[in-house]
Scaffold this motif. Structure first.
Motif, mmCIF file in Angstrom:
data_model
loop_
_atom_site.group_PDB
_atom_site.id
_atom_site.type_symbol
_atom_site.label_atom_id
_atom_site.label_comp_id
_atom_site.label_asym_id
_atom_site.label_seq_id
_atom_site.Cartn_x
_atom_site.Cartn_y
_atom_site.Cartn_z
ATOM 1 N N ASP A 47 0.846 -1.193 0.000
ATOM 2 C CA ASP A 47 0.000 0.000 0.000
ATOM 3 C C ASP A 47 0.878 1.238 0.000
ATOM 4 N N SER A 50 -1.003 6.166 3.520
ATOM 5 C CA SER A 50 -1.601 5.963 4.844
ATOM 6 C C SER A 50 -3.079 6.358 4.752
ATOM 7 N N PRO A 51 -3.886 5.984 5.744
ATOM 8 C CA PRO A 51 -5.295 6.384 5.697
ATOM 9 C C PRO A 51 -5.488 7.898 5.564
ATOM 10 N N LEU A 84 -4.937 -2.343 -1.552
ATOM 11 C CA LEU A 84 -5.394 -2.618 -0.185
ATOM 12 C C LEU A 84 -6.367 -3.788 -0.142
ATOM 13 N N TRP A 94 -4.144 0.333 8.522
ATOM 14 C CA TRP A 94 -5.479 0.269 7.952
ATOM 15 C C TRP A 94 -6.290 -0.786 8.690
ATOM 16 N N GLN A 98 -12.010 0.271 7.399
ATOM 17 C CA GLN A 98 -11.554 1.385 6.564
ATOM 18 C C GLN A 98 -11.364 0.935 5.120
ATOM 19 N N ILE A 99 -10.795 -0.237 4.937
ATOM 20 C CA ILE A 99 -10.547 -0.744 3.586
ATOM 21 C C ILE A 99 -11.863 -1.029 2.882
#
Length: 107
Positions: A47, A50-51, A84, A94, A98-99
């Motif tokens: 990934d 970051s979020p 992701l 993550w 969230q994903i």
């Protein structure tokens, strides 16, 4: 002109502290890069955001639809979302929720 005691003490502390701080930063950096390399070898992909960074990228895409770089940003965003969903262990923090909430942006 002679240096004051404070100047000598300051120089001595800097000479002692700087290599220690630099060593700690170097070791930490090498460990994080080592973890990235391990994940890349095991999963074949990593990934890239970051979020918080992905959220900011999505917001930038939404607020700058006429920017000449928006197509590239959209492509990178979608690439990260797909990655992701494919990998088992993301590098950044993550959560599964969230994903699952992420959506690909139509190009």
């Amino acid at each position: 002109m002679a240096l004051s005691t404070v100047a000598w003490v300051t120089m001595l502390l800097a000479i002692l502290a700087l290599p220690g701080v630099a060593s700690v930063v170097l070791v930490r950096s090498l460990r994080t890069e080592g973890r990235k390399l391990t994940l890349l070898r095991e999963q074949g992909n990593l990934d890239s955001y970051s979020p918080q960074a992905l959220k900011e990228l999505r917001e930038w895409i939404r607020t700058n639809p006429n920017n000449p770089y928006v197509a590239d940003a959209r492509q990178r965003y979608n690439e990260c979302v797909r990655t992701l969903r494919e990998i088992d262990d993301p590098y950044y923090d993550w959560s599964d929720d969230q994903i699952e909430e992420l959506e690909v942006i139509e190009e």
